[in-house]
Design an enzyme around this catalytic site. Structure first.
Site, mmCIF file in Angstrom:
data_model
loop_
_atom_site.group_PDB
_atom_site.id
_atom_site.type_symbol
_atom_site.label_atom_id
_atom_site.label_comp_id
_atom_site.label_asym_id
_atom_site.label_seq_id
_atom_site.Cartn_x
_atom_site.Cartn_y
_atom_site.Cartn_z
ATOM 1 N N ARG A 59 -131.010 13.910 -0.865
ATOM 2 C CA ARG A 59 -130.700 15.242 -1.389
ATOM 3 C C ARG A 59 -131.764 15.650 -2.429
ATOM 4 O O ARG A 59 -132.178 16.798 -2.494
ATOM 5 C CB ARG A 59 -129.337 15.251 -2.078
ATOM 6 N N ASP A 94 -127.773 21.129 -7.872
ATOM 7 C CA ASP A 94 -129.191 21.450 -7.722
ATOM 8 C C ASP A 94 -129.736 22.050 -9.016
ATOM 9 O O ASP A 94 -128.986 22.342 -9.951
ATOM 10 C CB ASP A 94 -129.410 22.396 -6.536
ATOM 11 N N HIS A 109 -120.688 19.667 -12.880
ATOM 12 C CA HIS A 109 -120.566 18.545 -11.952
ATOM 13 C C HIS A 109 -121.791 17.640 -11.966
ATOM 14 O O HIS A 109 -121.992 16.858 -11.040
ATOM 15 C CB HIS A 109 -120.303 19.058 -10.529
ATOM 16 N N CYS A 117 -127.217 5.673 -16.795
ATOM 17 C CA CYS A 117 -127.312 4.224 -16.854
ATOM 18 C C CYS A 117 -125.948 3.633 -17.181
ATOM 19 O O CYS A 117 -125.384 3.900 -18.249
ATOM 20 C CB CYS A 117 -128.342 3.784 -17.896
ATOM 21 N N CYS A 120 -126.158 1.143 -20.505
ATOM 22 C CA CYS A 120 -126.209 1.626 -21.897
ATOM 23 C C CYS A 120 -125.595 3.006 -22.078
ATOM 24 O O CYS A 120 -125.568 3.532 -23.189
ATOM 25 C CB CYS A 120 -127.650 1.630 -22.401
ATOM 26 N N CYS A 139 -132.660 1.481 -22.145
ATOM 27 C CA CYS A 139 -132.349 0.066 -22.395
ATOM 28 C C CYS A 139 -133.264 -0.886 -21.638
ATOM 29 O O CYS A 139 -133.198 -2.100 -21.838
ATOM 30 C CB CYS A 139 -130.897 -0.233 -22.062
ATOM 31 N N GLY A 176 -119.876 32.819 -5.135
ATOM 32 C CA GLY A 176 -120.127 31.807 -4.117
ATOM 33 C C GLY A 176 -119.268 30.566 -4.215
ATOM 34 O O GLY A 176 -119.741 29.464 -3.918
ATOM 35 N N THR A 177 -118.022 30.722 -4.617
ATOM 36 C CA THR A 177 -117.131 29.567 -4.728
ATOM 37 C C THR A 177 -115.987 29.670 -3.733
ATOM 38 O O THR A 177 -115.548 30.767 -3.376
ATOM 39 C CB THR A 177 -116.551 29.448 -6.148
ATOM 40 N N SER A 178 -115.477 28.515 -3.329
ATOM 41 C CA SER A 178 -114.394 28.485 -2.348
ATOM 42 C C SER A 178 -113.036 28.698 -2.984
ATOM 43 O O SER A 178 -112.077 29.061 -2.305
ATOM 44 C CB SER A 178 -114.398 27.134 -1.619
#
Length: 237
Positions: A59, A94, A109, A117, A120, A139, A176-178
């Site tokens: 991706r 993105d 999100h 990481c 740490c 780290c 543009g959201t469901s």
């Protein structure tokens, strides 16, 4: 419209689909040929880390081949121009809003170009191959990085900041959201409860369309620039 000072905007997969970024769930329920349960849960990462790392590496590579579209550019223009409070919350991982120039931006999100990481707890910019087990720049341990993505079962980032902005906004806009994924699907109800006007712009009606004062159907690349010009000509700027 002249009463609008504070704006919260939520964007979802639909705004980036016009740039060629695959939507999270296709019509067959898969994400780029994989079951979501196999690539987007902590359990999947524990079960098969190589599959998950390779999936997000692919991706990340594909992301370099796409560009922000007219909707991303229009929202960046609004960000530069609007003198009131503005918060752009995206569900997308993105970096198209970033590349378009939006600054008052929150990735609820997570981000493809970020690594977390587990050794740490530090987060850092990352655009390489995570499956190769790179060293954490903080780290210096190797093999402890995972995609800085909020998977199913994990808490979205900066929810307190989002809730505060929703309580203070005069206008909430969803693009543009469901309307199917919570907590983002409930933002419109929170904004309305606190007295905000609400607007949806989507290719098709979302599952929560009935919660909005107004719905505009069509491509984000056409609807969003028109709306931005409209609000800049009547609102604060």
């Amino acid at each position: 419209m002249k009463d609008i000072q504070n704006i919260v905007i939520l964007t979802g997969a639909g705004i980036s689909a016009e740039s060629g970024v695959a939507t999270f769930r296709g019509p067959d329920g898969l994400w780029e040929g994989h079951r979501v349960e196999d690539v987007a849960t902590p359990e999947a990462f524990q079960r098969n880390p190589a599959l998950v790392q390779n999936f997000y590496d692919e991706r990340r590579t594909k992301l370099k081949t796409v560009q922000p579209n007219a909707a991303h550019q229009a929202l960046a223009k609004l960000d530069r121009t609007w003198v009131g409070d503005l918060l752009l919350v995206t569900q997308n991982v993105d970096d198209l809003h970033d590349r378009a120039g939006s600054k008052r931006l929150l990735h609820m999100h997570g981000e493809l170009n970020s690594a977390w990481c587990l050794a740490c707890d530090a987060r850092s910019r990352f655009d390489g191959v995570m499956a190769a087990g790179p060293v954490c720049p903080h780290c210096h341990q190797s093999g402890g990085l995972r995609p800085d993505i909020v998977w199913f079962g994990e808490m979205p980032y900066q929810m307190e900041r989002i809730e505060l902005a929703l309580a203070r906004c005069d206008l909430f806009v969803s693009i543009g959201t469901s309307g199917a994924v919570y907590p983002a699907a409930g933002f419109v109800q929170t904004a309305r409860y606190h007295g905000a006007r609400t607007l949806e712009m989507n290719l098709d009606p979302s599952e929560g369309s009935f919660h909005f004062h107004e719905s505009r159907m069509g491509k984000a690349g056409e609807l969003v620039p028109d709306w931005v010009e409209q609000i800049l000509s009547h609102g604060l700027c």
